[in-house]
Scaffold this motif. Structure first.
Motif, PDB file in Angstrom:
ATOM      1  N   ARG A  83       0.829  -1.212   0.000  1.00 22.59           N
ATOM      2  CA  ARG A  83       0.000   0.000   0.000  1.00 22.59           C
ATOM      3  C   ARG A  83       0.859   1.256   0.000  1.00 22.59           C
ATOM      4  N   ALA A  84       1.893   1.261   0.834  1.00 19.04           N
ATOM      5  CA  ALA A  84       2.774   2.434   0.916  1.00 19.04           C
ATOM      6  C   ALA A  84       3.450   2.695  -0.434  1.00 19.04           C
ATOM      7  N   ASN A  85       3.883   1.644  -1.104  1.00 21.09           N
ATOM      8  CA  ASN A  85       4.527   1.809  -2.413  1.00 21.09           C
ATOM      9  C   ASN A  85       3.554   2.350  -3.450  1.00 21.09           C
ATOM     10  N   ARG A  86       2.321   1.850  -3.435  1.00 18.23           N
ATOM     11  CA  ARG A  86       1.330   2.345  -4.394  1.00 18.23           C
ATOM     12  C   ARG A  86       0.980   3.801  -4.117  1.00 18.23           C
ATOM     13  N   ARG A  87       0.858   4.164  -2.858  1.00 17.51           N
ATOM     14  CA  ARG A  87       0.530   5.552  -2.515  1.00 17.51           C
ATOM     15  C   ARG A  87       1.660   6.502  -2.896  1.00 17.51           C
ATOM     16  N   ALA A  88       2.897   6.047  -2.745  1.00 17.33           N
ATOM     17  CA  ALA A  88       4.049   6.893  -3.069  1.00 17.33           C
ATOM     18  C   ALA A  88       4.164   7.112  -4.575  1.00 17.33           C
ATOM     19  N   SER A  89       3.699   6.182  -5.372  1.00 22.83           N
ATOM     20  CA  SER A  89       3.860   6.314  -6.814  1.00 22.83           C
ATOM     21  C   SER A  89       2.665   6.996  -7.482  1.00 22.83           C
ATOM     22  N   GLU A  90       1.614   7.306  -6.744  1.00 21.38           N
ATOM     23  CA  GLU A  90       0.436   7.954  -7.322  1.00 21.38           C
ATOM     24  C   GLU A  90       0.723   9.422  -7.626  1.00 21.38           C
TER      25      GLU A  90
END
Length: 121
Positions: A83-90
């Motif tokens: 989740r953290a990785n997806r949020r950082a790449s948005e």
């Protein structure tokens, strides 16, 4: 043959694959469940056991956390990191991009094939 089929199902083999491995038609077990109530009950029990066996074969990680409901520390950690990785790449929220203008992507209209066939006739 029935015992061998039920044993394969209990070990997590899918219904069609178990029939193929035993050299029988894929619909034969289903037909037998309509005729023999005991076999139907045994097959239902074997399917439940087989599903549990297949689930246990899935490695611990984000997939298992999200889809299988595993809440062990390893799966929970993998889901949090994912989740953290997806949020950082948005993309940044509106107004927080420094005022940069982003180009609008052109929309390409595509017709559904069935609609094209209806128009052609």
């Amino acid at each position: 043959m029935r015992a061998a089929y039920l044993d394969l199902i209990r070990h997590g083999v899918r219904l069609g694959d178990a029939a193929t491995q035993l050299g029988i038609n894929r619909v034969t077990p289903t037909r037998q469940t309509r005729i023999d109530r005991e076999f139907a009950a045994a097959l239902a029990e074997a399917r439940v056991v087989g599903q549990k066996v297949r689930r246990e074969g899935v490695p611990h990680g984000e997939y298992r956390y999200n889809l299988l409901g595993c809440r062990c520390p390893k799966c929970t950690r993998a889901a949090a990191v994912g989740r953290a990785n997806r949020r950082a790449s948005e993309d940044p929220p509106p107004g927080e991009d420094g005022g940069q203008v982003r180009p609008i992507r052109p929309v390409v209209a595509e017709s559904v094939p069935s609609f094209l066939l209806a128009r052609a006739s």
